[in-house]
Write a protein that holds these residues in place. Sequence first.
Motif, PDB file in Angstrom:
ATOM      1  N   ASP A  46     -22.260 -36.168  23.741  1.00 28.92           N
ATOM      2  CA  ASP A  46     -21.264 -35.524  24.593  1.00 28.92           C
ATOM      3  C   ASP A  46     -20.137 -34.891  23.786  1.00 28.92           C
ATOM      4  O   ASP A  46     -19.430 -34.001  24.291  1.00 28.92           O
ATOM      5  CB  ASP A  46     -20.679 -36.538  25.576  1.00 28.92           C
ATOM      6  CG  ASP A  46     -21.709 -37.035  26.583  1.00 28.92           C
ATOM      7  OD1 ASP A  46     -22.796 -36.418  26.662  1.00 28.92           O
ATOM      8  OD2 ASP A  46     -21.446 -38.039  27.261  1.00 28.92           O
ATOM      9  N   THR A  49     -20.165 -29.832  21.289  1.00 27.09           N
ATOM     10  CA  THR A  49     -20.070 -28.658  22.160  1.00 27.09           C
ATOM     11  C   THR A  49     -20.591 -27.400  21.476  1.00 27.09           C
ATOM     12  O   THR A  49     -20.842 -26.397  22.134  1.00 27.09           O
ATOM     13  CB  THR A  49     -18.612 -28.420  22.591  1.00 27.09           C
ATOM     14  OG1 THR A  49     -17.801 -28.237  21.424  1.00 27.09           O
ATOM     15  CG2 THR A  49     -18.084 -29.615  23.384  1.00 27.09           C
ATOM     16  N   GLY A 124     -24.280 -25.664  23.272  1.00 27.00           N
ATOM     17  CA  GLY A 124     -23.337 -25.477  24.372  1.00 27.00           C
ATOM     18  C   GLY A 124     -23.933 -25.443  25.756  1.00 27.00           C
ATOM     19  O   GLY A 124     -23.227 -25.106  26.718  1.00 27.00           O
TER      20      GLY A 124
END
Length: 685
Positions: A46, A49, A124
Motif C-alpha cells: 500500500d 504508489t 499506480g
Amino acid sequence: MQQSPHSSPQSHSISASVSDSAAQLSNLQQTYTSIPRVRPQTPLLDSITAPTDLNALTSAQLITLADELRLFLLYSAGQSGGHFGANLGVVELTIALHYLLDTPNDQIVWDVGHQAYAHKVLTGRREQLGTIRSKDGLTAFPERAESVYDTFGVGHSSTSISAGLGMSLALRYQGRAQTVACIIGDGAMTGGMAFEAMNDAVQQDADLLVILNDNDMSISCSIGGFSRHLAMLWESGYQVDISETGKPILCQRPDMQTFDRRKRHKEMRDVPQLEDNVFKAIGFTYFGPFDGHNIPELLRVLSLAKQVKGPVLVHIYTTKGKGFAPAELDPVGYHAISKLPVEIKNETQSKAVEKSQPNIETTLKYSEVFGQFLCDKAAKDDKLLAITPAMEEGSGMIDFAFQFPERFFDVAIAEQHAVTLAAGMATQGVKPIVAIYSTFLQRGYDQLIHDVALQNLDVMFAIDRAGLVGEDGATHAGVFDLAFLRCVPNMLIAAPKDENECYHLLNTCYEYQGCTAVRYPRGTGTGAVIEQPAHTYKIGEAVVESVLGNDAASKKLVLLAFGTMVATAQQAAERLISDEALSCQVHVVNMRWVKPLDSALLETLLAQGMTHIATLEEHMIMGGAGSAVNEYLLNESAAFKHNRPAIRNIGIPDSFIAHGSQAEQMADCGLDVNGVVTQLQQLLS
C-alpha cells in the motif's frame, strides 16, 4: 546495454555472487492455498504508489513486498477474474525490473500481456485492478493510453522483441541513453517474429535486454524442439553467470546442491550445450538460466546485464502460478480464472440465486461443438488431420488429441506455419483442419492467400472467437475475418446460427473439396440440440426462418441475418410487428453463407415487393457480410435497380470496441435487441 541514468540506492551494493543469506531470503516467500474473499492486509504494498518508491526498500522488504503483491493478485483475480498463473509467476521479476530501471524513462516491453498485472499494480493502478476487464475499467493487457508505464500495446504473442528493438534503435538515433527491456515467455519465443527480431537486433548491434521467462508453458505446455533446447540448458546443472565486468562465466547452478562446490567453475568446452545454445549462435550475449523467484539473485544479475553493450538475453526459470498451490499443480487450468461465485449465506438467498441462474448444464460451448465434430468425423474418416497454433484447450481439441494423437498437430505459437503446414498436407491427399481464433488468423493471412487459396487446396478453417469476445477487448476481437476472407478467390465462408447448424456446417465444409471457413463465436450457443447423423447443407443456400405480420402491410422488411444475429433478428422482428404504428411485415432470413450468397433468394424476396432491407452481422460493417449484399444488389440485381428498396447495414461501427462483457459490447454497438429495433425503426420511418 547502456546504463540507465537512474541508479537505485541499493544497486551499487548488490553482491556479484549469490550469498547464503540471499539464498535464505529467497526461501521466505509464502505459498497460499485459497483465494481470499476479503481485501488482505498489505501495508508494504500500500505504500508503493510509483516504481520510485521501491528504491528505499531492502532485499528483505522486497521479498515481503512480493508476498503481499502475490496475495493481492489472488484477491483481485477472485473479484474480477482474468489471467492468473502467468501473473503470479512474474511477481519477483516485475519488482526487480521496476527497482533497477528508471521507468517510464527506461522502457519495459511485455509480451502478450498475460503477465502484466503486477506491473499495473506497481505503476499506480493498484486500487483499480479490481476493475480489470470490466467496462470502463483497466484493460486486460498493457495499453499506451492507460498509463505512461505501458510502453507498447500488446495482446498477440511474440511482438516484444520487435517493438523493443524499434524503441532501442530510435533512442540510439536520438542520442538518448535509456534501457529497453523486453520480457518474453518461452511459449511466445516459439513465434517466428521473435526470431526475426533477434536476428535483426544482432545485425543492428542494438543495445537491447531480452528476458526470457521460461516456465515451460504458453497457455498449454510448451512443445517442440525449442522447448527441448531450453530443457537441456536447465538439465545441464550449469549456468552462464555474469561477472562484475559483464563477462560470461560458466558455473554450477546454486540449486544443484549434490555437486561439489569446488567444481563449480568449469571451462565452457566442458559443457558444450551451454556454449552452443541458440541465442549465442544467433549472436546474443547469453546469461542463465537463473531462478526467477530469487529476488537478490535477480537484482544482481539484471543490474549487471543492463550495463552490457549489444543484444543481451537473460534466461530465467519461473513457476506458472507461483505461490498458489492449486495453480502450481494445474497451471493449464489456472491460466485464467472466472470471478469467485457469490457466497450463499442462507437457504432463502440460495434459492433466489439458483432461480436467477440460467440452466446451462446442457448448453455446449461452440468450441465443444467443434471438438465433438472432430472426434465424430475422425472416427469415420482417416484422412482428417487437425492443426492448432497452441490452442488445444481453447479450441476444444483435448479429446481429439487424446483419441487420435497421431493426427493432432500443435505447432506452438506459429500461426503462419500452421496455415502453410496445412497447405503442404493437403497436397498429399489428406484433409487438414486448421483450428484457430479469428484474431490469430490475421497473422497467417498471407499464407492463407498464397499457400492455400491461390492453389485452391483442400483446407478447412475452423474459426473460433469470431465476433466480439468481451473482457479480452479489442486485441482479441474477431471482427475482421469476413472482410479479409470474402475478398479471397476460392474461399467459402459459413456462419452458423446455433450449435446444431455449426456442427453440420463444419461437416458440409469438410466434405467440400476446396478452401472453406466456418466462423463461430466465443462461449455457449442457444441450447440447440445437435441432430445425428451429420449431414450436409446445400452450398450457398439461405433459409427463411419466419415471416411475421400482415401480408397486406404497406412496408415489407427483410432481415438478412448472419450467424449469431439470427436469434437477435427474430426477437427484433417480433417487437416490430407488435408496433401497430409501423404497419410492416418482416421476413427473417438465416443467410447461413457469407460466400457464396444466396442470390436466388434475394431475387425472390425482391420480386415479392420488399420495401426495406437490413443486414445484421457481428462483424465490422465496413467490408463485412452486409457489404457483400450491397455489392450484389448494386452490381448484379436488375430487380433491385428497378424497385430501389431502402437498405441499412447493421454491425460493428468503424472503431475498436473497448473491453467489457459481451452483452455490454453488443449494446455499445447497437447489436443487442434494443439497438437493432431502434435502427430498424429509423429505417422504416
